[in-house]
Design an enzyme around this catalytic site. Structure first.
Site, PDB file in Angstrom:
ATOM      1  CG  ASP A 262     -12.737  -1.401  -1.118  1.00 17.84           C
ATOM      2  OD1 ASP A 262     -12.237  -2.529  -1.229  1.00 17.84           O
ATOM      3  OD2 ASP A 262     -12.328  -0.404  -1.743  1.00 17.84           O
TER       4      ASP A 262
ATOM      5  CG  ASP B 264      -1.988  -1.061   1.174  1.00 18.68           C
ATOM      6  OD1 ASP B 264      -2.077  -1.757   0.134  1.00 18.68           O
ATOM      7  OD2 ASP B 264      -2.742  -1.212   2.149  1.00 18.68           O
TER       8      ASP B 264
END
EC number: 5.3.1.16
Length: 243
Positions: free
Chosen positions: A129, A8
């Site tokens: 998500d 990330d």
């Protein structure tokens, strides 16, 4: 089952967030390309990259870090974060990214996802998500009225390579994968599902393997891999074991 180590990207560094909060970031490597090389040396077969700044900005922000990773390793990789138009999709695929992950745009403009699937078979992943079952967008900052399975069904039979399903409330929290929600989504569609959010130990991989026939095709490993809770060799051996 494929294990995807996550890199990330925030401000050019490899970080992990806690439940998607940008102010809850732990820096694990200030050289993401070095981190990618380490994962390649461990034996992983894919990389999962997320441009966190890009997810909030709505456009690529950590492009230099992504390009450095691409230049450093030979692994196939999937990338999400800030990919909101056809031009950005084309740019990343031409730059050597194997698959682009479309999240916010899958909610805002599903026709673009379908168009991209037709133009680039096997190269489009939908990122779903969810927080309490409802889909979140704009870097998880906004909640939509859509249920995760409702969004997934919109892309049945259009050529989506996979769905990355993330339980936001578990992401980076080491509380374990949300097995029930992940399995339910995998059963709801024929698209392979990649589990994300909360993977804490090899027991999570074992539990996912037991549900592999439901359509769970992979899992994303984040904080547990970085902090040593998950042994890469053991995890890969289990994931590759025949059912």
């Amino acid at each position: 089952m494929i294990l995807y180590p996550a890199i990330d990207l925030k401000d050019g560094q490899a970080v992990r967030l806690l439940r998607g909060e940008m102010d809850q970031a732990t820096v694990f490597n200030d050289d993401p390309a070095d981190q990618a090389a380490k994962f390649e040396a461990m034996g992983f077969e894919w990389l999962h990259l997320v441009d966190l700044n890009g997810a909030f900005a709505g456009k690529p922000v950590n492009a230099a870090a992504v390009e450095a990773i691409r230049a450093r390793v030979t692994l196939p990789m999937q990338l999400g974060g800030g990919i909101r138009d056809r031009a950005t999709i084309e740019r990343w695929l031409e730059a050597g990214i194997t698959r682009v992950i479309l999240g916010t745009i899958a909610v805002r403009d599903p026709a673009l996802v379908i168009e991209a699937c037709k133009a680039h078979p096997g190269a489009v992943v939908v990122g779903i998500d969810a927080r309490a079952g409802r889909v979140a967008v704009e870097g998880w900052a906004e909640a939509s009225s859509l249920q995760a399975d409702e969004l997934a069904r919109r892309f049945e039979d259009v050529g989506v390579a996979a769905i990355v399903y993330t339980d936001i409330d578990r992401d980076g929290a080491l509380q374990g994968i949300n097995l029930e929600a992940t399995e339910a989504l995998a059963k709801a569609v024929s698209i392979p599902v990649i589990a994300s959010g909360g993977l804490a130990s090899i027991e999570d991989i074992r539990a996912l393997k037991a549900r592999e026939e439901s359509g769970i095709a992979g899992a994303i490993c984040g904080r547990a891999l970085y902090d040593g809770r998950l042994d890469p060799a053991a995890a890969l051996a289990l994931a590759r074991k025949a059912a």
